[in-house]
Motif scaffolding. Structure first.
Motif, PDB file in Angstrom:
ATOM      1  N   ALA A 179      14.020  33.151  90.402  1.00  0.00           N
ATOM      2  CA  ALA A 179      14.387  34.120  89.369  1.00  0.00           C
ATOM      3  C   ALA A 179      15.883  34.400  89.429  1.00  0.00           C
ATOM      4  O   ALA A 179      16.427  34.649  90.512  1.00  0.00           O
ATOM      5  N   GLU A 180      16.534  34.340  88.266  1.00  0.00           N
ATOM      6  CA  GLU A 180      17.957  34.692  88.198  1.00  0.00           C
ATOM      7  C   GLU A 180      18.143  36.181  87.907  1.00  0.00           C
ATOM      8  O   GLU A 180      19.244  36.701  88.019  1.00  0.00           O
ATOM      9  N   GLU A 181      17.053  36.829  87.467  1.00  0.00           N
ATOM     10  CA  GLU A 181      17.089  38.276  87.256  1.00  0.00           C
ATOM     11  C   GLU A 181      16.158  38.928  88.259  1.00  0.00           C
ATOM     12  O   GLU A 181      15.083  38.416  88.538  1.00  0.00           O
ATOM     13  N   TRP A 182      16.573  40.067  88.774  1.00  0.00           N
ATOM     14  CA  TRP A 182      15.738  40.740  89.777  1.00  0.00           C
ATOM     15  C   TRP A 182      16.200  42.189  89.869  1.00  0.00           C
ATOM     16  O   TRP A 182      17.382  42.448  90.113  1.00  0.00           O
ATOM     17  N   LYS A 183      15.303  43.072  89.635  1.00  0.00           N
ATOM     18  CA  LYS A 183      15.608  44.490  89.825  1.00  0.00           C
ATOM     19  C   LYS A 183      14.991  44.938  91.145  1.00  0.00           C
ATOM     20  O   LYS A 183      13.801  44.734  91.377  1.00  0.00           O
ATOM     21  N   PHE A 184      15.802  45.536  91.981  1.00  0.00           N
ATOM     22  CA  PHE A 184      15.314  45.929  93.306  1.00  0.00           C
ATOM     23  C   PHE A 184      14.596  47.275  93.234  1.00  0.00           C
ATOM     24  O   PHE A 184      15.076  48.224  92.601  1.00  0.00           O
ATOM     25  N   ASP A 185      13.457  47.361  93.903  1.00  0.00           N
ATOM     26  CA  ASP A 185      12.806  48.660  94.088  1.00  0.00           C
ATOM     27  C   ASP A 185      13.021  49.115  95.526  1.00  0.00           C
ATOM     28  O   ASP A 185      13.800  48.506  96.282  1.00  0.00           O
ATOM     29  N   HIS A 186      12.306  50.158  95.927  1.00  0.00           N
ATOM     30  CA  HIS A 186      12.544  50.698  97.273  1.00  0.00           C
ATOM     31  C   HIS A 186      12.306  49.658  98.362  1.00  0.00           C
ATOM     32  O   HIS A 186      12.876  49.756  99.448  1.00  0.00           O
TER      33      HIS A 186
END
Lengths: 277, 111
Positions: free
Chosen positions: A117-124
């Motif tokens: 994945a080139e997009e990734w939103k980090f969570d906790h």
């Protein structure tokens, strides 16, 4: 050999988000000191990038197309997705390592099928570790996810195989790389039972992990884990992948079940890289 | 199948600031994009954490939603317990309550 550090740590959102509610502040601060020591160890290793093997909580992946394994090959990420006031971590940009991650992914694919994945939103699950390990967000991060949330889940022996593949990949590139696995052991997060911890189960698991006893680690099954360690126990996959990647014995640097307000047995450990993985 | 769409609604809401704006300003249009039962739509209109928990929304998705609604931590846990008391056990998924409704923290017990 370019893998220069391997370790594990907890990632529960309460570790930052509920720090102000803790009664046992001495134990909390002891935990934070262990995390800061881990930060220094990674820094001292000379690592040029940090791989975080996480068990995300529906920040990027959903049951419409759920990868068992995914590697982030983006040049930049952002997080946390959660309300920053709730997590007590400000929303920020985090540098990636696109070229290195792409080379690692190609190498991993020779033996284990992974998504990328080139997009990734980090969570906790990633932001809490980064808050302690790279508080200036100046170390390039390669996020890795093992699906531990949306069953059917990858079998444990595949998590082991993934860890081995990742080690081979790290050793095939010239850059110095650190890797941490982040998850919980027994815990029942995001239920009314939040704070419940099976310390006996945790210590047995950690004993097997520190001995890097492959057969003992892979002998768990999800039905027993769910019964004895809760749905949060499915996250042992991240720790098992690190054991496989390191190929060495572990050193348990911190464990406590005395901070249930964090909803997990708080853990910090590192592994030697002595044996050939 | 409906639970899938209910969770997808919350998944999109939790990670997308545009969806969050829409939730605040034009919730009905946002709801129309998902195949939801009346019970599910009403639970979302009311931010009914207890019912959403009982319907089987994955706890991690629900926890992020509760944070978005700015519900305080111990109140959030209590809302799930109240949902069980009102609607019965969790109907789907792996986030069932197994501890009998007690608090497992000294901090919570003092509330």
């Amino acid at each position: 050999m370019s893998l220069v550090y391997a370790g594990v740590l907890s990632h529960a959102p309460g570790i930052t988000g509920r720090a102000h509610l803790v009664e046992n502040t001495a134990k909390r601060d002891e935990f934070y000191a262990a995390l800061d020591k881990q930060r220094r160890e990674i820094q001292d290793s000379g690592a040029e990038a940090l791989i975080v093997i996480a068990a995300e909580h529906f920040a990027n992946f959903f049951m419409n197309n759920m990868p068992a394994y995914c590697i982030g090959i983006g040049s930049q990420y952002e997080g946390p997705i959660e309300d920053p006031d709730w997590l007590k971590i400000s929303r920020t940009k985090v540098p990636g390592a696109a070229d290195l991650a792409t080379r690692l992914t190609r190498e991993v694919m020779k033996t284990v099928d992974v998504a990328y994945a080139e997009e990734w939103k980090f969570d906790h699950g990633i932001m809490v570790p980064l808050h302690f390990l790279t508080p200036e967000y100046d170390l390039p991060i390669i996020p890795v996810n093992i699906n531990c949330q949306g069953p059917p889940l990858t079998p444990l022996h595949r998590a082991w195989a993934f860890g081995k593949a990742l080690r081979r990949a790290c050793d095939s590139v010239p850059e110095k790389i650190a890797v941490v696995g982040t998850g919980g052991i027994s815990h029942w997060p995001a239920t009314p039972d939040s704070g419940k911890i099976n310390e006996k189960w945790d210590r047995e698991f950690l004993d097997r992990l520190m001995r890097n006893d492959k057969d003992a680690l892979l002998s768990y099954d999800d039905i027993q884990t769910y019964r004895d360690a809760g749905q949060g126990g499915f996250e042992i996959r991240t720790f098992i992948a690190i054991a496989a990647a390191s190929g060495g014995d572990g050193e348990l640097q911190f464990y406590t079940a005395e901070l249930p307000i964090f909803a997990v047995g708080c853990t910090v450990a590192r592994f030697s890289l002595d044996r050939t993985a | 199948m409906s639970l899938y769409h209910l969770q997808k609604f919350l998944y999109e809401l939790n990670r997308d600031e545009t969806a969050q704006q829409k939730y605040r300003n034009d919730l009905e249009t946002l709801l129309d994009d998902f195949d939801l039962s009346d019970e599910e739509s009403n639970a979302l209109r009311e931010g009914d954490i207890g019912l959403l928990y009982v319907l089987g929304v994955n706890g991690q998705i629900l926890m992020h939603y509760a944070a978005f609604l700015e519900i305080e931590w111990f109140a959030y846990l209590e809302l799930m317990r109240e949902g069980i008391a009102k609607h019965g056990p969790v109907r789907a998924g792996v986030y069932a309550m197994t501890g009998g409704g007690e608090s497992f923290t000294v901090e919570g017990k003092k509330r």
